[in-house]
Design an enzyme around this catalytic site. Structure first.
Site, PDB file in Angstrom:
ATOM      1  N   HIS A 406      39.089 -25.304  43.817  1.00  0.00           N
ATOM      2  CA  HIS A 406      38.517 -23.999  44.145  1.00  0.00           C
ATOM      3  C   HIS A 406      38.796 -23.524  45.557  1.00  0.00           C
ATOM      4  O   HIS A 406      38.335 -22.450  45.937  1.00  0.00           O
ATOM      5  CB  HIS A 406      36.996 -24.001  43.936  1.00  0.00           C
ATOM      6  CG  HIS A 406      36.597 -23.889  42.501  1.00  0.00           C
ATOM      7  ND1 HIS A 406      36.406 -22.675  41.876  1.00  0.00           N
ATOM      8  CD2 HIS A 406      36.367 -24.829  41.556  1.00  0.00           C
ATOM      9  CE1 HIS A 406      36.059 -22.881  40.608  1.00  0.00           C
ATOM     10  NE2 HIS A 406      36.029 -24.183  40.388  1.00  0.00           N
ATOM     11  N   LYS A 598      28.557 -10.413  48.364  1.00  0.00           N
ATOM     12  CA  LYS A 598      29.120 -11.743  48.166  1.00  0.00           C
ATOM     13  C   LYS A 598      28.551 -12.622  49.269  1.00  0.00           C
ATOM     14  O   LYS A 598      27.953 -12.115  50.211  1.00  0.00           O
ATOM     15  CB  LYS A 598      30.651 -11.710  48.206  1.00  0.00           C
ATOM     16  CG  LYS A 598      31.239 -10.903  49.387  1.00  0.00           C
ATOM     17  CD  LYS A 598      32.764 -10.837  49.332  1.00  0.00           C
ATOM     18  CE  LYS A 598      33.281  -9.780  48.399  1.00  0.00           C
ATOM     19  NZ  LYS A 598      34.317 -10.257  47.494  1.00  0.00           N
ATOM     20  N   ARG A 599      28.721 -13.933  49.170  1.00  0.00           N
ATOM     21  CA  ARG A 599      28.258 -14.803  50.243  1.00  0.00           C
ATOM     22  C   ARG A 599      28.814 -14.287  51.580  1.00  0.00           C
ATOM     23  O   ARG A 599      29.941 -13.816  51.645  1.00  0.00           O
ATOM     24  CB  ARG A 599      28.741 -16.253  50.022  1.00  0.00           C
ATOM     25  CG  ARG A 599      28.186 -16.944  48.795  1.00  0.00           C
ATOM     26  CD  ARG A 599      26.672 -16.938  48.719  1.00  0.00           C
ATOM     27  NE  ARG A 599      26.040 -17.541  49.879  1.00  0.00           N
ATOM     28  CZ  ARG A 599      25.875 -18.841  50.079  1.00  0.00           C
ATOM     29  NH1 ARG A 599      26.298 -19.723  49.198  1.00  0.00           N
ATOM     30  NH2 ARG A 599      25.259 -19.287  51.152  1.00  0.00           N
ATOM     31  N   LYS A 604      35.534 -13.834  54.386  1.00  0.00           N
ATOM     32  CA  LYS A 604      35.339 -12.660  53.530  1.00  0.00           C
ATOM     33  C   LYS A 604      35.269 -11.363  54.356  1.00  0.00           C
ATOM     34  O   LYS A 604      35.290 -10.275  53.817  1.00  0.00           O
ATOM     35  CB  LYS A 604      34.086 -12.836  52.675  1.00  0.00           C
ATOM     36  CG  LYS A 604      34.216 -13.940  51.604  1.00  0.00           C
ATOM     37  CD  LYS A 604      32.907 -14.113  50.841  1.00  0.00           C
ATOM     38  CE  LYS A 604      32.920 -15.234  49.812  1.00  0.00           C
ATOM     39  NZ  LYS A 604      33.544 -14.833  48.521  1.00  0.00           N
ATOM     40  N   THR A 709      35.546 -13.308  41.832  1.00  0.00           N
ATOM     41  CA  THR A 709      35.255 -12.846  40.475  1.00  0.00           C
ATOM     42  C   THR A 709      34.486 -11.534  40.504  1.00  0.00           C
ATOM     43  O   THR A 709      34.492 -10.793  39.533  1.00  0.00           O
ATOM     44  CB  THR A 709      34.440 -13.887  39.680  1.00  0.00           C
ATOM     45  OG1 THR A 709      33.350 -14.328  40.490  1.00  0.00           O
ATOM     46  CG2 THR A 709      35.296 -15.056  39.265  1.00  0.00           C
ATOM     47  N   LYS A 713      34.256  -7.863  38.158  1.00  0.00           N
ATOM     48  CA  LYS A 713      33.036  -7.204  37.670  1.00  0.00           C
ATOM     49  C   LYS A 713      32.999  -5.742  38.113  1.00  0.00           C
ATOM     50  O   LYS A 713      32.638  -4.857  37.332  1.00  0.00           O
ATOM     51  CB  LYS A 713      31.784  -7.908  38.224  1.00  0.00           C
ATOM     52  CG  LYS A 713      31.655  -9.381  37.870  1.00  0.00           C
ATOM     53  CD  LYS A 713      30.539 -10.018  38.729  1.00  0.00           C
ATOM     54  CE  LYS A 713      30.615 -11.529  38.721  1.00  0.00           C
ATOM     55  NZ  LYS A 713      29.786 -12.137  39.785  1.00  0.00           N
TER      56      LYS A 713
HETATM   57  C1  LIG Z   1      30.132 -12.855  40.864  1.00  0.00           C
HETATM   58  C2  LIG Z   1      29.157 -13.383  41.823  1.00  0.00           C
HETATM   59  C3  LIG Z   1      29.588 -14.036  42.979  1.00  0.00           C
HETATM   60  C4  LIG Z   1      31.046 -14.176  43.345  1.00  0.00           C
HETATM   61  O1  LIG Z   1      31.393 -13.083  44.154  1.00  0.00           O
HETATM   62  P1  LIG Z   1      32.776 -13.035  44.954  1.00  0.00           P
HETATM   63  O2  LIG Z   1      32.795 -11.660  45.523  1.00  0.00           O
HETATM   64  O3  LIG Z   1      33.860 -13.236  43.945  1.00  0.00           O
HETATM   65  O4  LIG Z   1      32.718 -14.085  45.972  1.00  0.00           O
HETATM   66  C5  LIG Z   1      28.636 -14.516  43.856  1.00  0.00           C
HETATM   67  N1  LIG Z   1      27.322 -14.381  43.610  1.00  0.00           N
HETATM   68  C6  LIG Z   1      26.873 -13.746  42.517  1.00  0.00           C
HETATM   69  C7  LIG Z   1      25.409 -13.613  42.307  1.00  0.00           C
HETATM   70  C8  LIG Z   1      27.763 -13.234  41.578  1.00  0.00           C
HETATM   71  O5  LIG Z   1      27.305 -12.625  40.484  1.00  0.00           O
END
Ligand SMILES: *Cc1c(COP(=O)(O)O)cnc(C)c1O
Length: 873
Positions: A406, A598-599, A604, A709, A713
């Site tokens: 990952h 996101k985190r 990022k 991911t 979405k």
């Molecule tokens: C999809 C998702 C992530 C991943 O987000 P990235 O932008 O791809 O890092 C992290 N936390 C939650 C709650 C998510 O639904």
């Protein structure tokens, strides 16, 4: 009905149909008694058969009765007075009851068919709420809506009572959850295995001054109606101790033993009877007692030391792409992996066959290196418990495991000190040494005298202290290794494991991530889903995303464009209401909703986002009234948790909150710019705000985001992306087209050079907008110097590892293109329609099929009753 066959009890007794099939037929035909007296059956069998062949009815009144029954008998509340939380609990129990039916049927069916199963091992499962997902997958949402309405409750409100089980940090845990949904939907025989943490991901709050505060997440306060405690499914797991040889094989003795107890949650597939199992382990004191310490009269401290066992499954570690190397973490890993492998081997051994055939019935997927100790543990079980020789044990082990990488960030690769492994898992250390010795022997044979190569390929990293490289162990012990997006899988081969790739190129694969359209579209975005289903004249796209290609033919239809826009407005309105409630600020749904959730991590680059917001603010302040007329209003939403110990990430949150305060209270700016930091980002919040995006930001330094991911979405929910050529952004662009994305920034292959130029070459950005923003930060306009100083220091050329200043101008140019294109609403909505239509590749159903075919060698095994009566009962 033609071709419909009624299974009789005789069929069942004669083994012609499986028990689940018999139950299905009985419910469908109304025959619940054995039909044929010619078969000898006992009275007891008849009684059980009578009961077991009836499914719970699914009409509104029966469901209502089931809910009320749970209020009274499970919750012990009076039927005449219960609140929304109790309504939720009772509803959940009643849904669980029917999940248990399909789950028992599915598991029994898998056993009867003796299928090969995949076991997905993950330290994290970020499942989100269960109730709505289960109702949609089972296709009984409207019945539950009706039943609850009769009781005076609104299903939506009841669903909001559920607490998010936050047993994961972010993308990796959410991937595991999307995969479970797809595995069930595709009818693959699969189980998930992980840890039932008592405390999940912390709850994030923001202090008055704008700092992150972490609150422990004791998510089980109100109980968890979705799990079933299996007090009878338990295994001992040992730590520390010593190794003895008894003349035949090694024995691991002494030390500390804890018991792993299973908690199972049923995972329903969409539009299928198949229901999978997610088994999470909880640690309890071992049942065997050390009589010595008790008889010494030291009763209280003996009990106290037993209680310490529970620590192992008590808290989720905040893995934030930096490896902490904590002893308790390694304990957690061995704990859940050992219990899992004992469980898997026990299941396999129920049928009488040699363990050397394990790989014909078992595939184990390692979600990152976290469960990699399992490679040594399976070897230990084979040799020390099952008396297998090394060669047979190794041959089988390497046919069972496969590993998903990952990250390529060096600081995130798990390494454990040899001293720690030796102390905690002495037998595993021996086995790892032996695996390494044999592995290096092969290398030496092929490359005699190449000491560098030997060092690079060794599982053990020489130095002080010596370390075990878990990723290398995972590669050596697995039959396949995969990355999670094309660019990432390339880097896995070229940067992480080039020597291994050279030896076994076919071992390395790419499995581009995906997300489940059930949760992320159907459930999170009913407004858009309804539009899609109407135009496609089917809702089958929910489990066959490729059907959405059919939307493209209508892209010029003014009706479809209007409906897409209306769905977007519905979703933006909901978020606007949320903002009004939380921040007391009115925002217009005409504004562009710009989201980055996101985190929080330096790679990022939320910092780059907030710097550009400051620049936008400064630009607006200078605008003439005429220019303001032309300016596209924006609502900027940022959200995400920073690991509790990640100082810089927490400073970034503080800066965002500072900017938010200044901008939102500046009368000059009005509606043109609003900034909000959404607290406590989790799956439920994601479901709420992602559908409201016009544009979302995925702006990591190229090469650093393995896949991402949430980018998938956001596009599936009718928004466009501003992003770098990184992770899955690249493949999204391939699918939806360059015209439908706002791509900027350096490419991965340019990063090393750019970094060197910054660090040694004296490269200095000349963007005056950025200079102005940094000056304001320096003057503590948005936050105190406790925050501004370290943040600015990180932006100095020699420190700017993530290339924020280097990519900044290109980023601002892309933002200007976004503003320009948003002005043409027709062309914008057409881009979003085209993008939604072309995202089929990013359904996790596609990803899981690829794993099933290329890595696990699995067959879809639907439990298919030959009639559809069950659904209509
Ligand atoms: C999809 C998702 C992530 C991943 O987000 P990235 O932008 O791809 O890092 C992290 N936390 C939650 C709650 C998510 O639904």
């Amino acid at each position: 009905m033609q071709g419909k066959r009624t299974a009789s009890f005789q069929d069942l007794a004669a083994g012609k149909v499986s028990a689940p099939e018999a139950r299905y037929h009985a419910t469908a035909t109304g025959h619940t008694t054995p039909q044929d007296a010619a078969v000898e059956v006992s009275e007891k069998d008849k009684i059980i058969h009578n009961i077991m062949t009836q499914y719970l009815p699914r009409d509104v009144d029966s469901i209502l009765k089931q809910i009320v029954n749970h209020v009274e008998y499970t919750l012990a509340r009076t039927k005449y007075n219960f609140d929304e939380q109790h309504a939720y609990q009772a509803t959940a129990y009643s849904v669980r009851d029917r999940l248990i039916e399909s789950w028992n049927d599915t598991q029994q069916y898998f056993t009867e068919k003796d299928v090969k199963r995949v076991y997905y091992l993950s330290m994290e499962f970020l499942m989100g709420r269960y109730l709505n997902n289960a109702l949609l997958n089972l296709g009984i949402e409207s019945q539950y809506q009706g039943a609850l309405k009769k009781l005076g409750f609104d299903l939506d409100e009841v669903e909001h009572q559920e607490r998010d089980p936050g047993l994961g940090n972010g993308g990796l845990g959410r991937l595991a959850a999307c995969f479970m949904d797809s595995l069930a939907t595709i009818n693959y025989p699969a189980w998930g295995y992980g840890i039932r943490y008592k405390y999940g991901m912390f709850e994030q709050r923001i202090s008055k001054e704008g700092y992150q505060i972490e609150i422990p997440d004791y998510w089980l306060t109100a109980g968890n109606p979705w799990e079933i405690e299996r007090l009878d499914v338990k295994y001992p797991v040992r730590f520390y101790g010593e190794i003895k040889h008894n003349g035949k094989h090694y024995e691991w003795q002494g030390g500390e033993v804890v018991t792993a107890i299973a908690y199972d949650s049923p995972i329903p597939g969409y539009d299928t009877y198949n229901t999978l199992n997610l088994r999470l382990w909880s640690a309890t004191p071992a049942s065997e007692f050390d009589l010595d310490s008790f008889s010494r009269g030291d009763y209280y401290s003996a009990v106290a030391s037993k209680e310490a066992a529970e620590k192992i499954s008590s808290v989720l570690y905040p893995n934030d792409a930096t490896e902490a190397g904590k002893e308790l973490r390694l304990k957690q890993q061995h704990f859940f992996v050992s219990a899992t492998l004992q469980d898997v081997v026990r299941r396999f051994k129920k049928k009488d066959r040699p363990l050397t055939e394990l790989h014909t019935k078992v595939a184990i997927q390692l979600n990152d290196t976290h469960p990699t100790i399992g490679i040594a543990e399976l070897m230990r079980i084979f040799m020390d418990h099952e008396s297998m020789g090394w060669s047979a044990a190794w041959a089988t082990t390497t046919k069972v495991f496969s590993y998903t990488n990952h990250t390529v960030l060096p600081e995130a690769l798990e390494r454990w000190s040899v001293d720690l492994v030796e102390k905690l898992l002495p037998r595993h250390m021996q086995i790892i040494y032996e695996i390494n010795r044999r592995h290096l022997e092969e290398v030496v044979k092929k490359y005699p005298g190449d000491g560098d190569k030997l060092m690079r390929m060794s599982i053990i990293e020489e130095g002080f202290p010596k370390m075990v490289r878990m990723a290398v162990l995972a590669v050596v012990g697995s039959h396949h290794v995969n990355g999670v997006a094309a660019i990432h899988s390339g880097l896995v081969k070229s940067r992480l494991f080039p020597d291994f790739y050279k030896e076994q190129p076919d071992k390395f694969l790419n499995m581009t991530n995906g997300v489940t359209p059930r949760r992320w579209m159907q459930s999170a975005n009913p407004a858009l889903s309804e539009v899609i289903s109407r135009w496609l004249e089917t809702d089958e796209w929910v489990s066959n995303y490729e059907l959405c290609r059919g939307l493209e033919q209508f892209v010029d239809s003014a009706d479809m464009q209007r409906e897409f826009r209306e769905a977007k407005r519905t979703n933006k309105k909901r978020v606007a209401e949320r903002i009004k409630k939380e921040f007391g600020v009115e925002v217009s749904t005409d504004a562009m909703f710009d989201i980055q959730v996101k985190r929080i991590h330096e790679y990022k680059r939320q910092l780059m986002n907030v710097l550009s917001i400051i620049c936008r603010y400064n630009a607006i302040k200078r605008m003439t009234p005429a220019e303001k007329e032309e300016c596209v209003p924006r609502v900027c939403i940022i959200g995400g948790k920073a690991a509790a110990g990640y100082v810089i990430a927490k400073h970034i949150i503080r800066l965002i909150n500072g900017v938010s305060k200044v901008v939102n209270n500046d009368k000059d700016v009005g509606d043109l710019l609003k900034v909000f930091f959404m607290t406590n980002y989790n799956v439920t919040l994601a479901e709420d705000i992602i559908p409201a995006n016009d544009i979302s930001q995925h702006i990591s330094t190229a090469g650093m985001e393995a896949s991402g991911t949430s980018n998938m979405k956001f596009v599936m929910n009718g928004g466009l992306i501003i992003g770098t050529m990184d992770g899955a952004n690249i493949e999204i662009r391939e699918e939806i087209g360059n015209d439908n994305m706002f791509i900027f920034g350096l490419l991965e292959e340019e990063i090393d050079r750019a970094r060197n130029e910054l660090k040694y070459g004296g490269y200095q950005h000349t963007d005056s907008r950025l200079q102005e923003a940094m000056k304001q930060i320096e003057a503590n306009k948005y936050c105190g110097k406790d925050v501004s100083e370290p943040l600015l220091k990180n932006l100095q050329p020699y420190n700017d590892y993530y290339l924020v200043t280097r990519d900044f101008s290109s980023y601002m140019d892309a933002q200007a293109r976004v503003d320009e294109e948003y002005k043409n609403q027709t062309s914008w909505v057409k881009k979003t329609i085209t993008s939604v239509a072309r995202m089929g590749k990013f359904s996790s159903d596609r990803t899981i099929r690829e794993y099933g075919e290329q890595i696990w060698n699995l067959e879809a095994t639907p439990f298919v009753p030959s009639s559809v009566a069950y659904k209509t009962v």
